[in-house]
Design an enzyme around this catalytic site. Structure first.
Site: not given
Ligand code: UDP
Length: 325
Positions: A140, A220
């Site tokens: 990605y 994040r």
């Molecule tokens: N995350 C989580 N549970 C979920 C989805 C995401 O703990 O069901 C965590 C994920 O591991 C990351 C953060 O939340 O640390 C943000 O994830 P997201 O997929 O929203 O965005 P990314 O940072 O991958 O773009």
């Protein structure tokens, strides 16, 4: 201006169409509806079509002399990109090349690209500025970085001027409650947390609590979709004012851990939210926070609605009004 929004039926694209219309631009959405929704396009002209078809693109560019193109139509799931890289290189890179080639042939000279923090890979330092090394660690991020590199070459050779906007964690929903996130499957933290709050999901899985962060969960930088749209409007002005091709990191500059997000969501919604501890998700860096100083300085961008509470409130409003009726 006449603006073409590719992927205007998706999450960020649909908010962008609404913002452009509110700023009195004429908008055409081009979307194959593979992930987007026709009813998310609140105005302007809609053309169903696919970037894979040069013929359709040529016809599209014959309908109107667009002043600029904004491109939101890409696949966004990191895990899927590892399992099915062909899909990602095809859609995110090759199809984007089709679009750029059609633009050049039809003499459309301004392009705004939805890029991502994933082009940086594992952060060497935070907050992440534009000089941070770009070493994406999944297909990605690589597919997006390949487009950024192609854009540099296309500017040099063909004079195509572009702005790449690297989103950190896009979140939140339309302030009027008309639009929001509708990913299937949903993989993003905030909508999933709110599904757990509304009862559409039993619990939220927390992916890893052993990271080197204050509470052990990943940190994040959540940025409201409306602030991202504002950055696009400013990028458009930058290109129209003969600004150079450029890249900008877009975030709020403030990090929140998964646990902090869940705690704030409990407060904002007043609901119980159950959590399940799970193992780490592959490819998740511990901390991703943007240094958006360049966007402030050069575009005059200032996130205005990206407090975590506002992000959660607008997304909660959407969750209740759209999904629970
Ligand atoms: N995350 C989580 N549970 C979920 C989805 C995401 O703990 O069901 C965590 C994920 O591991 C990351 C953060 O939340 O640390 C943000 O994830 P997201 O997929 O929203 O965005 P990314 O940072 O991958 O773009």
């Amino acid at each position: 201006m006449d603006i073409l929004v590719v992927g205007g039926a998706g999450y960020i694209g649909s908010h962008m169409v609404k913002s452009l219309l509110a700023a009195d631009h004429a908008v055409t959405t081009f979307d194959n509806l593979s992930k987007g929704y026709r009813d998310a396009v609140v105005g302007g002209k809609f053309i169903e079509g696919d970037l894979a078809s040069r013929e359709q693109l040529d016809r599209l560019f014959e309908t109107c002399a667009f002043d600029a193109v904004m491109h939101f139509a890409s696949f966004i799931e990191v895990g899927e990109s590892v399992r099915a890289p062909a899909r990602y290189y095809r859609n995110n890179f090759s199809n984007t090349q089709n679009l750029l080639d059609a633009m050049i042939e039809h003499e459309v000279g301004h392009f705004i690209f939805s890029s991502t923090a994933a082009i940086f890979g594992e952060p060497r330092y935070t907050p992440i500025d534009e000089d941070h090394p770009r070493q994406p660690i999944n297909p990605y991020g690589k597919s997006k970085y390949m487009v950024e590199q192609m854009l540099e070459d296309y500017d040099r050779a063909y004079g195509l001027r572009s702005v790449s906007l690297r989103y950190f964690n896009a979140a939140g929903a339309d302030i009027d409650g008309e639009l929001g996130e509708r990913h299937v499957p949903e993989t993003h933290l905030i909508p999933l947390v709110l599904q757990a709050a509304s009862g559409r999901r039993e619990a939220i899985s927390v992916f890893g609590a052993d990271y080197d962060t204050p509470d052990g969960t990943c940190v994040r930088d959540y940025i409201h979709v409306q602030d991202l749209c504002d950055a696009h409007l400013l990028a458009l002005e930058h290109l129209r004012a003969s600004g150079n091709s450029s890249q900008f990191n877009l975030g709020n500059g403030q990090g929140f851990s998964v646990r902090q997000v869940i705690d704030r969501a409990r407060e904002v919604t007043g609901r119980e939210i159950s959590m399940n501890a799970e193992r780490r998700r592959d490819g998740d860096p511990a901390v991703l926070v943007a240094d958006a100083e360049k966007a402030r300085r050069e575009l005059g961008w200032q996130p205005g609605v990206s407090s975590l509470d506002n992000i959660i409130e607008t997304a909660w409003n959407w969750e209740r009004s759209f999904f629970l009726q």
